[in-house]
Write a protein that holds these residues in place. Structure first.
Motif, mmCIF file in Angstrom:
data_model
loop_
_atom_site.group_PDB
_atom_site.id
_atom_site.type_symbol
_atom_site.label_atom_id
_atom_site.label_comp_id
_atom_site.label_asym_id
_atom_site.label_seq_id
_atom_site.Cartn_x
_atom_site.Cartn_y
_atom_site.Cartn_z
ATOM 1 N N ALA A 91 0.829 -1.204 0.000
ATOM 2 C CA ALA A 91 0.000 0.000 0.000
ATOM 3 C C ALA A 91 0.862 1.253 0.000
ATOM 4 O O ALA A 91 0.590 2.224 -0.722
ATOM 5 C CB ALA A 91 -0.928 -0.009 1.213
ATOM 6 N N ALA A 92 1.920 1.251 0.822
ATOM 7 C CA ALA A 92 2.823 2.404 0.890
ATOM 8 C C ALA A 92 3.565 2.588 -0.433
ATOM 9 O O ALA A 92 3.734 3.721 -0.913
ATOM 10 C CB ALA A 92 3.819 2.221 2.041
ATOM 11 N N LEU A 95 1.251 4.059 -2.987
ATOM 12 C CA LEU A 95 1.013 5.463 -2.675
ATOM 13 C C LEU A 95 2.157 6.307 -3.222
ATOM 14 O O LEU A 95 1.939 7.365 -3.834
ATOM 15 C CB LEU A 95 0.897 5.652 -1.163
ATOM 16 C CG LEU A 95 0.299 6.968 -0.657
ATOM 17 C CD1 LEU A 95 -1.168 7.078 -1.041
ATOM 18 C CD2 LEU A 95 0.445 7.071 0.851
ATOM 19 N N SER A 307 -4.782 2.350 -2.492
ATOM 20 C CA SER A 307 -3.850 3.466 -2.307
ATOM 21 C C SER A 307 -3.729 4.306 -3.574
ATOM 22 O O SER A 307 -3.847 5.530 -3.541
ATOM 23 C CB SER A 307 -2.467 2.945 -1.896
ATOM 24 O OG SER A 307 -2.498 2.382 -0.613
ATOM 25 N N VAL A 329 -4.499 6.691 4.568
ATOM 26 C CA VAL A 329 -4.775 5.942 3.345
ATOM 27 C C VAL A 329 -4.096 4.580 3.395
ATOM 28 O O VAL A 329 -4.698 3.544 3.093
ATOM 29 C CB VAL A 329 -4.295 6.721 2.098
ATOM 30 C CG1 VAL A 329 -4.335 5.837 0.853
ATOM 31 C CG2 VAL A 329 -5.161 7.953 1.876
ATOM 32 N N VAL A 330 -2.816 4.565 3.792
ATOM 33 C CA VAL A 330 -2.065 3.316 3.867
ATOM 34 C C VAL A 330 -2.688 2.368 4.889
ATOM 35 O O VAL A 330 -2.882 1.174 4.631
ATOM 36 C CB VAL A 330 -0.588 3.583 4.219
ATOM 37 C CG1 VAL A 330 0.149 2.269 4.458
ATOM 38 C CG2 VAL A 330 0.084 4.364 3.103
ATOM 39 N N ALA A 333 -6.143 1.160 3.671
ATOM 40 C CA ALA A 333 -5.992 0.206 2.574
ATOM 41 C C ALA A 333 -5.536 -1.150 3.096
ATOM 42 O O ALA A 333 -5.992 -2.200 2.634
ATOM 43 C CB ALA A 333 -4.988 0.747 1.556
ATOM 44 N N THR A 334 -4.639 -1.127 4.094
ATOM 45 C CA THR A 334 -4.121 -2.366 4.663
ATOM 46 C C THR A 334 -5.200 -3.139 5.410
ATOM 47 O O THR A 334 -5.360 -4.346 5.240
ATOM 48 C CB THR A 334 -2.956 -2.075 5.623
ATOM 49 O OG1 THR A 334 -1.920 -1.392 4.906
ATOM 50 C CG2 THR A 334 -2.387 -3.358 6.208
#
Length: 420
Positions: A91-92, A95, A307, A329-330, A333-334
């Motif tokens: 996810a990161a 992003l 993300s 967001v991260v 999303a996780t």
């Protein structure tokens, strides 16, 4: 030719693709005057949103509640750890890719019916807000992280009750509720071509074919992110288990093709479980526990999608996303990927549930819905292959990895007979 022969059925995916193209063409030629058609898309978005909290609550509760309490300790912790860390990293990574390629930049701002409220929460507030004070209120407000936290605790309680009393009525009820809600989603998704077509007509009426550029950048960024994360996951697993990474990648080929062509973790499950045992040398116990749970607990591809989609939509509507919101967001999303069900449009359903809490307009769904099938081809691969890789890692940890099966010296059946 038989005139009464059945005509081939057009899949929902193809219907959405056709509706997307028609919506783009219609909106482009009619222009801003087509704006009233947006009401059809708005109704579709509301129908999706109404079941999101129940979907996530039920899916996570059933997944955790189905685990034997004996496995909720050390093995349960390992499963959660090996699923969450790659998902968080993915996810990161996505992003970061979104901010590098900037898929939604360069277009004029879209006019929304209401102003999106600016994001002002601090990091400490975000962390505190992970935990609910009233789960009913959390569901009503669409606070997905709070729903997930409660669902995990409820799942643990159900697992313990089932083990202590032998009574599975609560778990059976949750499973039955999930079946009913899933049916609702399937019914709603049948209207997706109409809803998406209307929303795309509205978007194209405002921007014309300029919308194609960010979609191409969006899919390109998705493909790049998946390629990076898969290389990293295969190299790490190969080093951890001490096997040849090229050989490991080759053994994932069959499930990779199934995942990409079906875009479904659920449909890929039998292939994934079979290959984990017969090609990777994972024991049936580990494969039977890890791979089914992976459909709910591990959605690396979905986290990457959420993300990048959030970044695309924010850039498209010229909405600033400060550092605290990027962190949210991260995290969202996780965690939210745990509630993503294996149904057509499941990822879009989860995204629709997260967008209000991120301060993003629901109209953004229309931008990416038309290419969601292509996105699904890309992001289903790390979901499916990731489950198999985690099962291999855990089999190595638990002493249930058979190197001879992996090397092709014996079959899994022969290994099972030798151990019996």
């Amino acid at each position: 030719m038989n005139p009464f022969a059945k005509k081939p059925k057009v899949s929902l995916t193809n219907q959405i693709l056709i509706a997307t193209v028609l919506g783009l063409v219609l909106g482009h030629f009619i222009g801003p005057a087509i704006a009233p058609i947006k009401v059809v898309g708005d109704i579709f978005l509301r129908l999706i949103q109404m079941s999101v909290p129940i979907i996530i609550l039920g899916a996570v509760t059933e997944a955790v509640g189905s685990i034997n309490p004996k496995d909720l300790g050390k093995l349960g912790f390992k499963i959660a750890l090996w699923f969450l860390i790659p998902t968080l990293i993915a996810a990161a990574l996505r992003l970061a890719i979104g901010y590098i390629i900037q898929p939604g930049v360069g277009l004029p701002a879209m006019q929304l019916e209401q102003t999106v409220q600016p994001y002002t929460q601090s990091i400490t507030t975000i962390i505190t807000n992970f935990f609910p004070t009233n789960i009913i209120d959390s569901m009503a407000k669409g606070s997905m992280i709070q729903v997930i936290v409660f669902a995990m605790m409820l799942g643990v309680a159900i697992s313990l009750i089932s083990a202590e009393t032998g009574d599975t009525k609560i778990l059976d009820f949750v499973k039955a509720l999930n079946v009913a809600v899933l049916r609702i989603i399937k019914i709603v998704m049948k209207t997706a071509p109409l809803g998406v077509g209307a929303l795309m007509a509205w978007v194209a009426g405002s921007l014309g074919f300029q919308i194609i550029v960010p979609l191409a950048k969006y899919l390109g960024g998705m493909l790049l992110g998946v390629a990076i994360i898969m290389v990293v996951m295969i190299l790490f697993t190969a080093a951890y288990v001490q096997v040849n990474p090229l050989k490991l990648a080759a053994k994932l080929a069959n499930m990779t093709v199934v995942a990409a062509t079906t875009t479904s973790s659920a449909i890929s499950l039998p292939t994934k479980m079979n290959d984990s045992v017969n090609k990777l040398g994972v024991s049936e116990r580990i494969s039977g526990l890890v791979n089914p749970l992976g459909m709910v607990l591990n959605s690396t591809g979905q986290a990457m999608f959420l993300s990048l989609a959030a970044v695309l939509i924010a850039q498209f509507f010229h909405i600033d996303m400060p550092l605290p919101q990027m962190i949210q967001v991260v995290m969202l999303a996780t965690l939210a990927c745990m509630g993503t069900l294996a149904v057509p449009g499941g990822a879009l359903v989860i995204l629709a549930g997260l967008m209000p809490s991120l301060g993003l307009p629901l109209e953004g769904i229309a931008i990416i819905a038309g290419v969601d099938w292509f996105r699904g081809m890309i992001t289903t691969i790390p979901n499916v292959d990731g489950d198999a890789l985690v099962s291999l890692i855990l089999a190595k940890d638990e002493g249930e990895f058979n190197r001879d099966v992996f090397d092709g010296k014996i079959t899994a059946e022969q290994a099972s007979k030798a151990n019996s």
